[in-house]
Design a protein around this motif. Structure first.
Motif, PDB file in Angstrom:
ATOM      1  N   THR A 121       0.809  -1.223   0.000  1.00  0.00           N
ATOM      2  CA  THR A 121       0.000   0.000   0.000  1.00  0.00           C
ATOM      3  C   THR A 121       0.845   1.278   0.000  1.00  0.00           C
ATOM      4  OG1 THR A 121      -0.246  -0.404   2.353  1.00  0.00           O
ATOM      5  CG2 THR A 121      -2.159  -0.801   0.983  1.00  0.00           C
ATOM      6  N   TYR A 153       1.903   9.899   3.558  1.00  0.00           N
ATOM      7  CA  TYR A 153       0.838  10.830   3.153  1.00  0.00           C
ATOM      8  C   TYR A 153       1.405  12.241   2.940  1.00  0.00           C
ATOM      9  CZ  TYR A 153      -1.889   7.312   5.936  1.00  0.00           C
ATOM     10  OH  TYR A 153      -2.393   6.176   6.493  1.00  0.00           O
ATOM     11  N   TYR A 173      -4.620  -2.292   8.033  1.00  0.00           N
ATOM     12  CA  TYR A 173      -4.726  -3.076   9.282  1.00  0.00           C
ATOM     13  C   TYR A 173      -6.129  -3.656   9.466  1.00  0.00           C
ATOM     14  CZ  TYR A 173      -0.217  -1.137  10.587  1.00  0.00           C
ATOM     15  OH  TYR A 173       1.120  -0.815  10.608  1.00  0.00           O
TER      16      TYR A 173
HETATM   17  C1  LIG Z   1      -0.648   2.918   8.224  1.00  0.00           C
HETATM   18  C2  LIG Z   1       0.173   2.185   7.221  1.00  0.00           C
HETATM   19  N1  LIG Z   1      -0.151   2.299   5.931  1.00  0.00           N
HETATM   20  C3  LIG Z   1       0.550   1.676   4.975  1.00  0.00           C
HETATM   21  C4  LIG Z   1       1.629   0.888   5.304  1.00  0.00           C
HETATM   22  C5  LIG Z   1       2.396   0.253   4.185  1.00  0.00           C
HETATM   23  O1  LIG Z   1       2.319  -1.108   4.189  1.00  0.00           O
HETATM   24  P1  LIG Z   1       2.656  -1.979   2.908  1.00  0.00           P
HETATM   25  O2  LIG Z   1       3.287  -1.085   1.878  1.00  0.00           O
HETATM   26  O3  LIG Z   1       3.554  -3.028   3.395  1.00  0.00           O
HETATM   27  O4  LIG Z   1       1.316  -2.492   2.419  1.00  0.00           O
HETATM   28  C6  LIG Z   1       2.016   0.731   6.626  1.00  0.00           C
HETATM   29  C7  LIG Z   1       3.191  -0.092   6.981  1.00  0.00           C
HETATM   30  O5  LIG Z   1       3.707  -0.116   8.037  1.00  0.00           O
HETATM   31  C8  LIG Z   1       1.250   1.394   7.626  1.00  0.00           C
HETATM   32  O6  LIG Z   1       1.559   1.288   8.912  1.00  0.00           O
END
Ligand SMILES: Cc1ncc(COP(=O)(O)O)c(C=O)c1O
Length: 392
Positions: free
Chosen positions: A97, A130, A208
């Motif tokens: 993400t 962000y 999450y």
């Molecule tokens: C709030 C939040 N968003 C996005 C991410 C990104 O996760 P990923 O790129 O592994 O899906 C994290 C990772 O720690 C996160 O804590």
């Protein structure tokens, strides 16, 4: 040669900052890492066999948007989880993400809003990508306190009308990192109504979503469908990193309205890095299976219960509704993290490393973030040391 000004005020990333704070001192005991948001439960056992069976896929360029099979599986998961139908042209596979949250802002934030500089809203404290995304597109990041007083979620409706009229995008994270707050369906419905009124889009970071305590958190897609909201207002981001304990797979997805998705797809077809085909096959299997997710959630439940027991009586302790962090009040987060490291070897993150000072106030300063990612035994040991060092 000049460098871009817009990134010149970025703080150091949280973890190098933490190393700078702690590593000049010896730990007061065997180190216990409760800092990073990296899940450490076992990954599903089908990962290896599927990867091995699909090695030849490394020999071809993968489809940018995701294989039809992966997108169909994700669509099925969304239908089971949120009871909404999302056609495959409203989905795109991501490398986790983080890059999606960043790239969606580039693809969707206009140069101006109502003739002025656009605003991107985000909670404070927050996941730092962000802010970097907002700066990248030349928008003004507006950090909105998400504190005990606001239920640890941002109260975007409280902003002046002048600011709201400039908002192009608003990030929201539920369950929230770091506070563990879960946005109710009513909260999300109000946010969508605000987005409608002031004509902005909501980017919901739901990575999450599968780690929860009492009930599955509502999702923005579901709330939007329920109230017949314009699908172009809503983008949701999901990940296998936390749900399936596969942070190294770098796999997630974004879902949104057809026009937004066409923009994201277009940008990514030039500049995106598609997920390698064998990894897309693994992702497909992961979204199709809930057993490993339930087993992982059960382990988190055990650790949450241990935390409730060990920290009961700590003033301001609030059990999180989801995610795997505790957001614990202390007098000063940096001083507490340093004391804890030097006296016990437990490593936690000062809350201020996840937040920004606005108007002389830093809403993360009086907190530490504690990740419950280790084994239940190690987590219990770490929490007990933490309580005895900081709260007794
Ligand atoms: C709030 C939040 N968003 C996005 C991410 C990104 O996760 P990923 O790129 O592994 O899906 C994290 C990772 O720690 C996160 O804590």
């Amino acid at each position: 040669m000049a460098f871009p000004e817009r990134f010149s005020n970025l703080p150091d990333y949280a973890f190098p900052r933490l190393r700078k704070l702690l590593d000049a001192y010896a730990p007061g005991g065997e180190p216990i890492a409760m800092t990073i948001g990296e899940p450490r439960h076992a990954m599903p056992d089908f990962v290896g066999p599927i990867l091995a069976a699909n090695l030849s896929g490394f020999g071809v360029y993968p489809p940018n948007e995701g294989t039809p099979e992966l997108l169909a599986t994700i669509s099925g998961w969304i239908a089971r989880r949120y009871d909404v139908t999302v056609a495959e042209d409203r989905l795109m596979a991501l490398n986790g993400t983080r890059e999606g949250l960043f790239n969606a802002c580039i693809a969707l934030c206009p140069e101006t809003k109502n003739g002025r500089k656009p605003v991107v809203l985000m909670p404070n404290p927050f996941y730092q990508v962000y802010a970097v995304a907002a700066l990248t597109v030349g928008a003004e990041p507006v950090y909105v306190p998400a504190t005990a007083a606001t239920g640890f979620l941002p109260d975007y409706a409280s902003l002046p009308k002048d600011v709201l009229d400039r908002v192009a995008l608003a990030y929201i994270c539920s369950p929230a990192n770091p506070q563990g707050a879960v946005a109710s369906a009513d909260y999300l419905a109000d946010l969508l109504a605000l987005a409608e009124k002031h004509d902005f889009r909501v980017l919901a970071d739901e990575c999450y979503s599968e780690i929860w305590r009492d009930a599955p958190p509502p999702g923005l897609l579901q709330v939007a469908a329920g109230q017949g909201a314009d699908p172009e207002r809503v983008l949701v981001f999901h990940s296998l990193s936390k749900r399936s304990n596969l942070p190294g797979l770098r796999s997630g997805f974004v879902a949104g309205g057809p026009q937004c998705m066409a923009r994201i797809r277009q940008l990514r077809s030039f500049a995106g890095a598609p997920l390698p085909l064998p990894l897309q096959r693994v992702a497909e299997a992961a979204w199709a299976d809930e057993d490993h997710v339930k087993a992982s959630r059960a382990l988190y439940h055990r650790k949450f219960s241990d935390a409730d027991r060990i920290l009961s009586g700590v003033q301001g302790y609030q059990p999180p509704g989801g995610g795997f962090f505790l957001w614990l009040p202390v007098e000063d987060g940096e001083a507490a993290a340093l004391k804890l490291w030097r006296e016990t070897g437990v490593r936690v993150l000062p809350g201020a490393y996840l937040s920004r000072e606005v108007g002389g106030e830093n809403p993360g300063k009086g907190y530490i973030r504690v990740a419950l990612v280790a084994t239940p035994e190690e987590t219990q040991r770490g929490l007990t040391l933490l309580r005895d060092c900081l709260y007794r």
